[in-house]
Design a protein around this motif. Sequence first.
Motif, mmCIF file in Angstrom:
data_model
loop_
_atom_site.group_PDB
_atom_site.id
_atom_site.type_symbol
_atom_site.label_atom_id
_atom_site.label_comp_id
_atom_site.label_asym_id
_atom_site.label_seq_id
_atom_site.Cartn_x
_atom_site.Cartn_y
_atom_site.Cartn_z
ATOM 1 N N MET A 68 -82.736 53.231 75.157
ATOM 2 C CA MET A 68 -81.386 53.414 75.717
ATOM 3 C C MET A 68 -80.380 52.712 74.825
ATOM 4 S SD MET A 68 -80.005 52.343 79.507
ATOM 5 C CE MET A 68 -81.145 53.445 80.315
ATOM 6 N N THR A 69 -79.375 53.412 74.367
ATOM 7 C CA THR A 69 -78.375 52.843 73.474
ATOM 8 C C THR A 69 -77.437 51.912 74.240
ATOM 9 O OG1 THR A 69 -76.762 54.594 73.804
ATOM 10 C CG2 THR A 69 -78.443 54.964 72.132
ATOM 11 N N SER A 70 -76.666 51.113 73.479
ATOM 12 C CA SER A 70 -75.731 50.192 74.126
ATOM 13 C C SER A 70 -74.665 50.957 74.895
ATOM 14 C CB SER A 70 -75.076 49.286 73.083
ATOM 15 O OG SER A 70 -74.379 50.064 72.121
ATOM 16 N N ILE A 71 -74.270 52.146 74.385
ATOM 17 C CA ILE A 71 -73.262 52.942 75.092
ATOM 18 C C ILE A 71 -73.824 53.437 76.417
ATOM 19 C CG2 ILE A 71 -71.918 55.073 75.015
ATOM 20 C CD1 ILE A 71 -71.656 54.727 72.026
ATOM 21 N N GLU A 72 -75.082 53.907 76.378
ATOM 22 C CA GLU A 72 -75.716 54.369 77.615
ATOM 23 C C GLU A 72 -75.870 53.222 78.613
ATOM 24 O OE1 GLU A 72 -79.151 55.972 75.717
ATOM 25 O OE2 GLU A 72 -78.564 58.032 76.200
ATOM 26 N N TRP A 73 -76.132 52.018 78.079
ATOM 27 C CA TRP A 73 -76.279 50.860 78.954
ATOM 28 C C TRP A 73 -74.956 50.519 79.643
ATOM 29 C CZ3 TRP A 73 -79.397 47.966 81.587
ATOM 30 C CH2 TRP A 73 -78.990 46.696 81.985
ATOM 31 N N ARG A 74 -73.853 50.628 78.888
ATOM 32 C CA ARG A 74 -72.565 50.287 79.477
ATOM 33 C C ARG A 74 -72.102 51.339 80.480
ATOM 34 N NH1 ARG A 74 -71.417 48.715 74.098
ATOM 35 N NH2 ARG A 74 -70.324 50.695 73.717
ATOM 36 N N ARG A 75 -72.542 52.576 80.325
ATOM 37 C CA ARG A 75 -72.108 53.648 81.210
ATOM 38 C C ARG A 75 -72.617 53.386 82.639
ATOM 39 N NH1 ARG A 75 -74.436 59.144 79.518
ATOM 40 N NH2 ARG A 75 -72.981 58.876 77.778
ATOM 41 N N GLY A 76 -71.710 53.407 83.599
ATOM 42 C CA GLY A 76 -72.096 53.262 84.998
ATOM 43 C C GLY A 76 -72.273 51.837 85.477
ATOM 44 N N ARG A 77 -71.859 50.869 84.657
ATOM 45 C CA ARG A 77 -72.057 49.476 85.083
ATOM 46 C C ARG A 77 -71.232 49.112 86.306
ATOM 47 N NH1 ARG A 77 -71.422 45.456 80.130
ATOM 48 N NH2 ARG A 77 -69.566 46.752 79.822
ATOM 49 N N VAL A 78 -70.047 49.679 86.416
ATOM 50 C CA VAL A 78 -69.220 49.407 87.601
ATOM 51 C C VAL A 78 -69.896 49.937 88.861
ATOM 52 C CG1 VAL A 78 -67.019 49.882 88.729
ATOM 53 C CG2 VAL A 78 -67.080 49.369 86.284
ATOM 54 N N ILE A 79 -70.433 51.158 88.761
ATOM 55 C CA ILE A 79 -71.124 51.745 89.906
ATOM 56 C C ILE A 79 -72.351 50.907 90.260
ATOM 57 C CG2 ILE A 79 -72.289 53.811 90.774
ATOM 58 C CD1 ILE A 79 -70.622 55.414 88.726
ATOM 59 N N ALA A 80 -73.077 50.486 89.245
ATOM 60 C CA ALA A 80 -74.264 49.654 89.489
ATOM 61 C C ALA A 80 -73.878 48.341 90.159
ATOM 62 C CB ALA A 80 -74.987 49.387 88.169
ATOM 63 N N SER A 81 -72.774 47.761 89.711
ATOM 64 C CA SER A 81 -72.315 46.502 90.311
ATOM 65 C C SER A 81 -71.948 46.700 91.782
ATOM 66 C CB SER A 81 -71.120 45.956 89.534
ATOM 67 O OG SER A 81 -71.467 45.683 88.193
ATOM 68 N N LEU A 82 -71.291 47.820 92.089
ATOM 69 C CA LEU A 82 -70.939 48.118 93.477
ATOM 70 C C LEU A 82 -72.190 48.297 94.327
ATOM 71 C CD1 LEU A 82 -67.960 50.620 93.000
ATOM 72 C CD2 LEU A 82 -67.847 48.262 93.845
ATOM 73 N N ALA A 83 -73.215 48.937 93.757
ATOM 74 C CA ALA A 83 -74.467 49.139 94.495
ATOM 75 C C ALA A 83 -75.123 47.799 94.826
ATOM 76 C CB ALA A 83 -75.418 50.010 93.683
ATOM 77 N N VAL A 84 -75.134 46.907 93.856
ATOM 78 C CA VAL A 84 -75.709 45.574 94.102
ATOM 79 C C VAL A 84 -74.890 44.823 95.144
ATOM 80 C CG1 VAL A 84 -76.214 43.333 93.059
ATOM 81 C CG2 VAL A 84 -76.762 45.446 91.822
ATOM 82 N N LEU A 85 -73.569 44.971 95.080
ATOM 83 C CA LEU A 85 -72.706 44.321 96.070
ATOM 84 C C LEU A 85 -72.998 44.834 97.473
ATOM 85 C CD1 LEU A 85 -70.325 42.514 96.839
ATOM 86 C CD2 LEU A 85 -68.793 44.423 96.294
ATOM 87 N N VAL A 86 -73.172 46.145 97.629
ATOM 88 C CA VAL A 86 -73.492 46.719 98.939
ATOM 89 C C VAL A 86 -74.816 46.155 99.447
ATOM 90 C CG1 VAL A 86 -74.138 48.840 100.150
ATOM 91 C CG2 VAL A 86 -72.164 48.829 98.605
ATOM 92 N N ALA A 87 -75.813 46.065 98.569
ATOM 93 C CA ALA A 87 -77.115 45.516 98.972
ATOM 94 C C ALA A 87 -76.981 44.064 99.426
ATOM 95 C CB ALA A 87 -78.099 45.629 97.811
ATOM 96 N N LEU A 88 -76.182 43.298 98.688
ATOM 97 C CA LEU A 88 -75.978 41.894 99.060
ATOM 98 C C LEU A 88 -75.290 41.767 100.417
ATOM 99 C CD1 LEU A 88 -74.907 40.346 95.625
ATOM 100 C CD2 LEU A 88 -77.055 39.967 96.861
ATOM 101 N N LEU A 89 -74.307 42.631 100.666
ATOM 102 C CA LEU A 89 -73.607 42.579 101.947
ATOM 103 C C LEU A 89 -74.532 42.974 103.106
ATOM 104 C CD1 LEU A 89 -70.123 44.093 101.011
ATOM 105 C CD2 LEU A 89 -70.670 41.690 101.511
ATOM 106 N N LEU A 90 -75.428 43.919 102.849
ATOM 107 C CA LEU A 90 -76.385 44.314 103.885
ATOM 108 C C LEU A 90 -77.322 43.166 104.235
ATOM 109 C CD1 LEU A 90 -77.315 47.928 102.731
ATOM 110 C CD2 LEU A 90 -76.444 47.322 104.999
ATOM 111 N N VAL A 91 -77.830 42.507 103.214
ATOM 112 C CA VAL A 91 -78.829 41.459 103.428
ATOM 113 C C VAL A 91 -78.186 40.132 103.817
ATOM 114 C CG1 VAL A 91 -80.725 40.176 102.376
ATOM 115 C CG2 VAL A 91 -80.403 42.594 101.834
ATOM 116 N N PHE A 92 -77.032 39.848 103.235
ATOM 117 C CA PHE A 92 -76.369 38.552 103.483
ATOM 118 C C PHE A 92 -74.928 38.761 103.954
ATOM 119 C CE2 PHE A 92 -79.356 37.857 99.899
ATOM 120 C CZ PHE A 92 -80.271 37.014 100.544
#
Length: 310
Positions: free
Chosen positions: A1-25
Amino acid sequence: MTSIEWRRGRVIASLAVLVALLLVFPAVVPNTPGRLGSLLETFLPWLGLTVPVLLVLAALRRSYVALVASLVPVAAWIALFGGLLLPGHEPAGGITAVQHNVSDENPDPAGTARSLAGSRADLIALEELTPSALPAFVAVLAPDYPHHAVRGTVGLWSKYPLSDVRLVDIRPEGIEEGWNRGLRATARTARGEVAVYVAHLPSVRMSPTKGFGSPARDESAVLLGAAIAAERLDRVILLGDLNSTVDDRGLAPVTSRMREPESGFAFSWPAGLPVARIDQIMTRAATVGDVRTLPATGSDHLPIAARIRL
């Protein structure tokens, strides 16, 4: 996976992790200002609706990182609420209890009473009983429920003899005399004595300036929790409109002392489009099986029913 592919969607991924954290904590969200933490906890299962949105966004961005991250809140939701989707069980040798806020604006109290009697429950707890509607409930329920007790606007109808009936004072400071929304009775069942509490905690109102207005309800929950803690009988059944869900930290003085139903969402409010179960059936030294809703009545709440193993 290239660095560009890695950067793509990071905001969405961060939001997903935030939702999981809010569910659990969810407790990480403070209750000041505006009791936002309690508001989140009241509707916590609905936070799962963000997952399909995140998955669509991940697909549009063609981001594997975002797609994988979006599965984290899925796992969190299943861990927290998946068990409620499983088929419930009917405990053998138990009793059936029904809880219903009948509404002080109910246009057909007699019809509501007939509907509740049709459940063939052993215990029926009612809130928002008005002086004008009470005679209809007494008359309709009397043939099947020879024992009943009413204190203020809450009542209990029982197939078992009731004794030691008394008012439970859950009146928050500043509310006038005569505001009586709690009672306690001893039900003499075939399996021994059980303390039955019926309670209606203060309503919650949303305000642009004060947010989720739950202070009075929270204060009332403290008083109810103290009454249950002082109860001399081991086995306790609590039936009531607690004006929030069991996930709300404002009800912790009560929920920390009681057992919740093992399965079933049974959203009870509002009756037209239920989004939360603010009506509760809980126990101490007993087990609540599957909780379910009953057909709509003339109230803005749906009745709920559960089988209880003593």
